[in-house]
Design an enzyme around this catalytic site. Structure first.
Site, PDB file in Angstrom:
ATOM      1  N   GLY A 186       0.763  -1.243   0.000  1.00  0.00           N
ATOM      2  CA  GLY A 186       0.000   0.000   0.000  1.00  0.00           C
ATOM      3  C   GLY A 186       0.788   1.285   0.000  1.00  0.00           C
ATOM      4  O   GLY A 186       0.219   2.361  -0.222  1.00  0.00           O
ATOM      5  N   GLU A 230       3.882  -6.903   1.710  1.00  0.00           N
ATOM      6  CA  GLU A 230       3.396  -7.201   0.353  1.00  0.00           C
ATOM      7  C   GLU A 230       3.451  -5.952  -0.531  1.00  0.00           C
ATOM      8  O   GLU A 230       2.436  -5.537  -1.101  1.00  0.00           O
ATOM      9  CB  GLU A 230       1.946  -7.708   0.403  1.00  0.00           C
ATOM     10  CG  GLU A 230       1.727  -8.927   1.265  1.00  0.00           C
ATOM     11  CD  GLU A 230       0.236  -9.280   1.409  1.00  0.00           C
ATOM     12  OE1 GLU A 230      -0.630  -8.529   0.924  1.00  0.00           O
ATOM     13  OE2 GLU A 230      -0.046 -10.318   2.042  1.00  0.00           O
ATOM     14  N   PRO A 231       4.608  -5.317  -0.662  1.00  0.00           N
ATOM     15  CA  PRO A 231       4.651  -4.098  -1.478  1.00  0.00           C
ATOM     16  C   PRO A 231       4.532  -4.417  -2.963  1.00  0.00           C
ATOM     17  O   PRO A 231       5.041  -5.440  -3.430  1.00  0.00           O
ATOM     18  CB  PRO A 231       6.047  -3.542  -1.173  1.00  0.00           C
ATOM     19  CG  PRO A 231       6.869  -4.759  -0.911  1.00  0.00           C
ATOM     20  CD  PRO A 231       5.947  -5.728  -0.207  1.00  0.00           C
ATOM     21  N   ARG A 264       3.409  -1.426  -5.777  1.00  0.00           N
ATOM     22  CA  ARG A 264       3.678  -0.166  -6.475  1.00  0.00           C
ATOM     23  C   ARG A 264       5.018   0.479  -6.099  1.00  0.00           C
ATOM     24  O   ARG A 264       5.727   0.962  -6.977  1.00  0.00           O
ATOM     25  CB  ARG A 264       2.529   0.799  -6.134  1.00  0.00           C
ATOM     26  CG  ARG A 264       2.521   2.048  -6.952  1.00  0.00           C
ATOM     27  CD  ARG A 264       1.471   3.042  -6.428  1.00  0.00           C
ATOM     28  NE  ARG A 264       0.232   2.440  -6.065  1.00  0.00           N
ATOM     29  CZ  ARG A 264      -0.854   2.399  -6.838  1.00  0.00           C
ATOM     30  NH1 ARG A 264      -0.835   2.948  -8.032  1.00  0.00           N
ATOM     31  NH2 ARG A 264      -1.956   1.837  -6.388  1.00  0.00           N
ATOM     32  N   ARG A 319      -5.041   3.045 -16.111  1.00  0.00           N
ATOM     33  CA  ARG A 319      -5.151   3.828 -14.876  1.00  0.00           C
ATOM     34  C   ARG A 319      -5.762   5.222 -15.063  1.00  0.00           C
ATOM     35  O   ARG A 319      -6.603   5.624 -14.256  1.00  0.00           O
ATOM     36  CB  ARG A 319      -3.784   3.938 -14.179  1.00  0.00           C
ATOM     37  CG  ARG A 319      -3.156   2.578 -13.850  1.00  0.00           C
ATOM     38  CD  ARG A 319      -1.972   2.674 -12.902  1.00  0.00           C
ATOM     39  NE  ARG A 319      -2.394   3.038 -11.569  1.00  0.00           N
ATOM     40  CZ  ARG A 319      -2.287   4.238 -11.060  1.00  0.00           C
ATOM     41  NH1 ARG A 319      -1.724   5.209 -11.748  1.00  0.00           N
ATOM     42  NH2 ARG A 319      -2.737   4.493  -9.848  1.00  0.00           N
ATOM     43  N   TYR A 346      -9.143   5.412 -12.888  1.00  0.00           N
ATOM     44  CA  TYR A 346      -9.037   6.135 -11.600  1.00  0.00           C
ATOM     45  C   TYR A 346      -8.820   7.624 -11.788  1.00  0.00           C
ATOM     46  O   TYR A 346      -8.531   8.314 -10.807  1.00  0.00           O
ATOM     47  CB  TYR A 346      -7.848   5.617 -10.789  1.00  0.00           C
ATOM     48  CG  TYR A 346      -7.710   4.124 -10.699  1.00  0.00           C
ATOM     49  CD1 TYR A 346      -8.654   3.361 -10.004  1.00  0.00           C
ATOM     50  CD2 TYR A 346      -6.636   3.464 -11.286  1.00  0.00           C
ATOM     51  CE1 TYR A 346      -8.515   1.988  -9.906  1.00  0.00           C
ATOM     52  CE2 TYR A 346      -6.495   2.090 -11.184  1.00  0.00           C
ATOM     53  CZ  TYR A 346      -7.436   1.356 -10.506  1.00  0.00           C
ATOM     54  OH  TYR A 346      -7.287   0.004 -10.416  1.00  0.00           O
ATOM     55  N   CYS A 349     -12.389   3.617 -29.341  1.00  0.00           N
ATOM     56  CA  CYS A 349     -13.623   4.349 -29.615  1.00  0.00           C
ATOM     57  C   CYS A 349     -14.412   4.662 -28.347  1.00  0.00           C
ATOM     58  O   CYS A 349     -15.577   4.282 -28.221  1.00  0.00           O
ATOM     59  CB  CYS A 349     -14.502   3.524 -30.542  1.00  0.00           C
ATOM     60  SG  CYS A 349     -13.533   2.527 -31.638  1.00  0.00           S
ATOM     61  N   GLU A 350     -13.758   5.285 -27.391  1.00  0.00           N
ATOM     62  CA  GLU A 350     -14.456   5.707 -26.190  1.00  0.00           C
ATOM     63  C   GLU A 350     -13.892   7.048 -25.770  1.00  0.00           C
ATOM     64  O   GLU A 350     -12.678   7.246 -25.823  1.00  0.00           O
ATOM     65  CB  GLU A 350     -14.225   4.719 -25.036  1.00  0.00           C
ATOM     66  CG  GLU A 350     -14.692   3.327 -25.342  1.00  0.00           C
ATOM     67  CD  GLU A 350     -14.960   2.510 -24.080  1.00  0.00           C
ATOM     68  OE1 GLU A 350     -15.292   3.110 -23.035  1.00  0.00           O
ATOM     69  OE2 GLU A 350     -14.844   1.289 -24.173  1.00  0.00           O
ATOM     70  N   TYR A 353       0.819  -1.805 -12.206  1.00  0.00           N
ATOM     71  CA  TYR A 353      -0.563  -1.851 -12.686  1.00  0.00           C
ATOM     72  C   TYR A 353      -0.687  -1.259 -14.092  1.00  0.00           C
ATOM     73  O   TYR A 353      -1.686  -0.642 -14.442  1.00  0.00           O
ATOM     74  CB  TYR A 353      -1.505  -1.125 -11.697  1.00  0.00           C
ATOM     75  CG  TYR A 353      -1.359  -1.642 -10.286  1.00  0.00           C
ATOM     76  CD1 TYR A 353      -1.879  -2.886  -9.941  1.00  0.00           C
ATOM     77  CD2 TYR A 353      -0.684  -0.923  -9.306  1.00  0.00           C
ATOM     78  CE1 TYR A 353      -1.709  -3.392  -8.659  1.00  0.00           C
ATOM     79  CE2 TYR A 353      -0.513  -1.421  -8.028  1.00  0.00           C
ATOM     80  CZ  TYR A 353      -1.035  -2.654  -7.712  1.00  0.00           C
ATOM     81  OH  TYR A 353      -0.864  -3.160  -6.441  1.00  0.00           O
TER      82      TYR A 353
HETATM   83  N1  LLP Z   1      -1.576  -6.933  -0.864  1.00  0.00           N
HETATM   84  C1  LLP Z   1      -2.882  -7.000  -1.176  1.00  0.00           C
HETATM   85  C2  LLP Z   1      -3.737  -7.942  -0.472  1.00  0.00           C
HETATM   86  C3  LLP Z   1      -3.411  -6.169  -2.174  1.00  0.00           C
HETATM   87  O1  LLP Z   1      -4.708  -6.236  -2.470  1.00  0.00           O
HETATM   88  C4  LLP Z   1      -2.563  -5.244  -2.845  1.00  0.00           C
HETATM   89  C5  LLP Z   1      -3.098  -4.364  -3.895  1.00  0.00           C
HETATM   90  C6  LLP Z   1      -1.197  -5.230  -2.497  1.00  0.00           C
HETATM   91  C7  LLP Z   1      -0.739  -6.067  -1.486  1.00  0.00           C
HETATM   92  C8  LLP Z   1      -0.213  -4.304  -3.162  1.00  0.00           C
HETATM   93  O2  LLP Z   1      -0.529  -2.989  -2.951  1.00  0.00           O
HETATM   94  P1  LLP Z   1       0.496  -1.829  -3.402  1.00  0.00           P
HETATM   95  O3  LLP Z   1       1.760  -1.945  -2.555  1.00  0.00           O
HETATM   96  O4  LLP Z   1       0.807  -2.002  -4.820  1.00  0.00           O
HETATM   97  O5  LLP Z   1      -0.239  -0.580  -3.121  1.00  0.00           O
HETATM   98  N2  LLP Z   1      -4.931  -1.156  -9.814  1.00  0.00           N
HETATM   99  C9  LLP Z   1      -4.778  -0.143  -8.802  1.00  0.00           C
HETATM  100  C10 LLP Z   1      -4.187  -0.685  -7.524  1.00  0.00           C
HETATM  101  C11 LLP Z   1      -4.950  -1.842  -6.941  1.00  0.00           C
HETATM  102  C12 LLP Z   1      -4.328  -2.402  -5.699  1.00  0.00           C
HETATM  103  C13 LLP Z   1      -4.941  -3.688  -5.332  1.00  0.00           C
HETATM  104  N3  LLP Z   1      -4.320  -4.340  -4.229  1.00  0.00           N
HETATM  105  C14 LLP Z   1      -3.968   1.007  -9.383  1.00  0.00           C
HETATM  106  O6  LLP Z   1      -3.594   0.953 -10.557  1.00  0.00           O
HETATM  107  O7  LLP Z   1      -3.725   1.999  -8.691  1.00  0.00           O
END
Ligand code: LLP
Length: 419
Positions: A239, A273-274, A276, A312, A316, A342-343, A371
């Site tokens: 996150g 669980e990083p 991004r 993205r 978003y 076409c959107e 992503y």
């Molecule tokens: N662990 C779990 C259970 C998750 O659901 C996620 C992301 C992560 C770890 C990794 O999160 P991060 O460190 O990447 O923030 N598609 C969206 C982001 C969706 C995130 C879903 N879960 C975007 O493009 O911003």
């Protein structure tokens, strides 16, 4: 810092002029810097020095097997949410006992696959899932290692689509009923309770929500201990946000400090669980300007990358900086940078100040390593684009551009349509 920098007027990825790759590979394509990936992984991991931890990279952010292999080589584990991600992780050489499996909708086949593989743990998101895992483990004569994903009801102050730790979100088991879940898990024959898990959202740019989540999970661990339930693994999820525009998210060291302080003198093994924060700024999307056109009071730059390649901005309203691969002395204009689909939602940027590029020019869509490719699709029967990795002065195509035949692989026409 990342390795996509101008030298003179030209943008390089490490020591390779991006223009050269674009000419050889064609556009659009995703481009990853090996040095940046490696540095980001190590910086994140090193931030937790002093405690027992396992960095399980979140495969959904970028699941190219070359990227996963790099993290495997650095001792990383993997956070998966599907059988497909498990398959990729194993192919890339991630060790099964470094894989954690999250997600609210694990199917029977996926559960069996993970059980047979011998993953580190299931992050269980509902009582029904817990019971199903127990049943499947019993049929396979195995014990399933589990953590329960707690929904701590914490506002991570991010985009509503990617906030996951609020009680109105579908994720985890409500903080108030989680103790009941653990009691049940303790009674189930083929379940071994080993951990606790939370993940409160993505692109979080403040430290406080993480600290609040940590506090509430620590409190639960103590409560569980009083009930005779011993937790060994604490999974804090992912996150941590990155800079797309002018955000200033906590540095990994700042993010890690309260966690390290809280766990230093405990026997708990930390899991992270990083996604991004490791790959986001280690990748870009390179696209070519196809056309310029002017609408009524509007300038459009039409590129060969569309929303199917990078979802993205459309999904978003996400901001991605867009820069010319070769800078010229052109004046700045304000334009919508749009794709071929076409959107009207098919845009990379709206009302963006950008240099007055011409058709044939290459553009770099920055911060697209997370992503980006993983959320791309074949919409409008567009071919999925290549992924390229640069290391020093060399580049490697780590995923080839699709061909038309790939589009219809597996499709067939039934006999009643043949004449
Ligand atoms: N662990 C779990 C259970 C998750 O659901 C996620 C992301 C992560 C770890 C990794 O999160 P991060 O460190 O990447 O923030 N598609 C969206 C982001 C969706 C995130 C879903 N879960 C975007 O493009 O911003």
């Amino acid at each position: 810092m990342h390795h996509f920098q101008y030298r003179g007027n030209e943008m390089y990825c490490e020591d390779v002029p991006i223009q050269i790759i674009a000419q050889k590979v064609g556009t659009p394509f995703y481009l990853y810097s090996h040095a940046t990936l490696k540095r980001h992984f190590s910086a994140f991991n090193d931030a937790f020095d002093g405690i027992n931890r396992l960095v399980c990279f979140s495969a959904k952010a970028n699941s190219n097997i070359a990227v996963l292999k790099l993290f495997a080589n650095l001792g990383g584990g993997l956070d998966i949410v599907s059988g497909g991600e498990l398959f990729r992780g194993l192919k890339a050489g991630i060790l099964p006992d470094r894989i954690v499996y999250s997600g609210v909708g694990k199917s029977v086949d996926e559960i069996d696959y993970a059980l047979k593989t011998g993953i580190l743990m299931f992050n269980v998101e509902s009582i029904e899932e817990l019971e199903l895992i127990n049943k499947r483990a019993s049929l396979l004569n195995l014990k399933a290692p589990v953590a329960i994903r707690v929904n701590p009801n914490i506002d991570s102050k991010t985009h509503p689509y990617i906030s996951t730790g609020l009680k109105k979100n579908k994720f985890g088991i409500d903080y108030k009923t989680v103790i009941e879940g653990y009691k049940l898990a303790g009674r189930l024959e083929n379940i071994e309770v080993i951990g606790i898990d939370c993940h409160i959202g993505s692109q979080i740019i403040e430290a406080q929500p993480f600290e609040d989540a940590l506090k509430s999970i620590k409190r639960l661990i103590d409560e569980l201990k009083d009930l005779g339930i011993e937790i060994r693994y604490l999974d804090m999820g992912g996150g941590l946000g990155i800079t797309y525009d002018d955000e200033s998210p906590p540095h990994p060291g700042e993010y890690a400090r309260p966690i390290v302080n809280a766990l230093e003198s405990s026997h708990l093994q930390l899991i992270l669980e990083p996604g991004r924060v490791i790959v986001g700024n280690a990748g870009i999307l390179v696209t070519r300007v196809l056309y310029r056109k002017s609408g009524r009071g509007k300038e459009f730059i039409v590129t060969d990358a569309g929303m199917n390649d990078l979802m993205r901005p459309t999904l978003y309203n996400a901001f991605h900086a867009i820069k010319p691969v070769v800078k010229t002395k052109e004046r700045l204009i304000t334009a919508d940078i749009v794709g071929p689909i076409c959107e009207s939602g098919d845009f990379l940027a709206v009302n963006r100040e950008i240099s007055d590029v011409k058709n044939g020019d290459f553009l770099a869509v920055m911060s697209a390593g997370a992503y980006g490719f993983t959320m791309s699709s074949n919409y409008c029967s567009r071919l999925r684009i290549p992924e390229v990795m640069v290391k020093d002065d060399l580049f490697y195509v780590v995923r080839a551009r699709q061909e038309y035949e790939d589009l219809i692989a597996g499709e067939s026409t039934p006999p009643f349509l043949e004449n």
